[in-house]
Motif scaffolding. Structure first.
Motif, short mmCIF file in Angstrom:
data_model
loop_
_atom_site.label_atom_id
_atom_site.label_comp_id
_atom_site.label_asym_id
_atom_site.label_seq_id
_atom_site.Cartn_x
_atom_site.Cartn_y
_atom_site.Cartn_z
N ALA A 30 0.86 -1.16 -0.13
CA ALA A 30 -0.13 -0.10 -0.11
C ALA A 30 1.08 1.15 0.03
O ALA A 30 1.91 1.38 0.80
N SER A 31 0.61 2.19 -0.96
CA SER A 31 1.24 3.34 -1.15
C SER A 31 0.45 4.64 -1.25
O SER A 31 -0.83 4.22 -1.47
N ALA A 32 0.81 5.84 -1.30
CA ALA A 32 -0.03 6.85 -1.84
C ALA A 32 0.54 8.05 -2.22
O ALA A 32 1.81 8.03 -2.08
N ARG A 64 5.94 5.28 -8.52
CA ARG A 64 6.11 6.27 -8.22
C ARG A 64 5.67 6.66 -6.75
O ARG A 64 6.53 7.69 -6.10
N ASN A 65 4.88 6.07 -6.15
CA ASN A 65 4.46 6.42 -4.69
C ASN A 65 5.79 6.14 -3.79
O ASN A 65 6.14 6.55 -3.05
N LEU A 66 6.09 4.96 -4.08
CA LEU A 66 7.26 4.29 -3.39
C LEU A 66 8.66 5.26 -3.45
O LEU A 66 9.15 5.75 -2.19
N GLY A 69 7.26 9.20 -2.12
CA GLY A 69 6.70 9.18 -0.74
C GLY A 69 7.69 8.72 0.23
O GLY A 69 7.61 9.05 1.52
N GLY A 70 8.34 7.40 -0.01
CA GLY A 70 9.30 7.03 0.69
C GLY A 70 8.69 6.11 1.91
O GLY A 70 9.13 6.01 2.62
N VAL A 89 11.20 3.65 2.79
CA VAL A 89 11.50 2.99 1.27
C VAL A 89 12.66 3.62 0.63
O VAL A 89 12.79 4.99 0.75
N GLU A 90 13.54 2.94 0.25
CA GLU A 90 14.62 3.55 -0.61
C GLU A 90 14.55 2.74 -1.82
O GLU A 90 14.39 1.66 -2.06
#
Length: 152
Positions: A30-32, A64-66, A69-70, A89-90
């Protein structure tokens, strides 16, 4: 799967989480985006003992979100055997990913993103918080990691 009515100890929950990280092939990611629009996808992953490694294209919403947004929340699919992992996230390009991580990913999944489209990247998710529970009777004590350290 039969879930016991007796709550597991924190130590058993941690053992179960680590076993799932070793044996499962897919994990929900899950990401945003910057506007808070959520995205949820299942991806192949590998656990290296300290972090979860994922791969997807940087041209899709999850990538893109990862990257931008990190942060991510990871989960396993069974709602009666919940594992939630929140982490930082890296992002690594196919050229820059540590060889050991890419090789472990290939060994587990049978797929090498480095040999696919150039838009694939690797994402290292370092857990900051881990929760695990079987049903309502295990909600108490579900936190196993806080601020990146196991509290078990």
């Amino acid at each position: 799967m039969t879930i016991s009515e007796c709550p597991r100890t924190a130590e058993q929950r941690m053992t179960d989480v680590l076993a799932r990280l070793d044996k499962e092939l897919d994990i929900w990611v899950a990401s945003a985006d910057e506007h808070g629009l959520p995205c949820l996808v299942a991806l192949w992953f590998v656990w290296d003992g300290k972090a979860v490694w994922l791969s997807t294209r940087t041209t899709n919403p999850t990538g893109r979100n990862l990257r931008d947004g990190g942060r991510a929340r990871l989960a396993f699919g069974d709602t009666q055997d919940v594992v939630l992992i929140d982490g930082d996230v890296e992002t690594y390009s196919a050229r820059d990913v540590p060889g050991a991580a890419a090789e472990a990913f290939l060994e587990k999944s049978g797929w090498d993103p480095r040999k696919d489209s150039a838009s694939y990247a690797f994402f290292r998710v370092r857990p900051l918080a881990v929760q695990a529970w079987h049903g309502q009777h295990e909600l108490r004590g579900r936190r196993l990691m806080r601020d990146g350290a196991w509290i078990v």
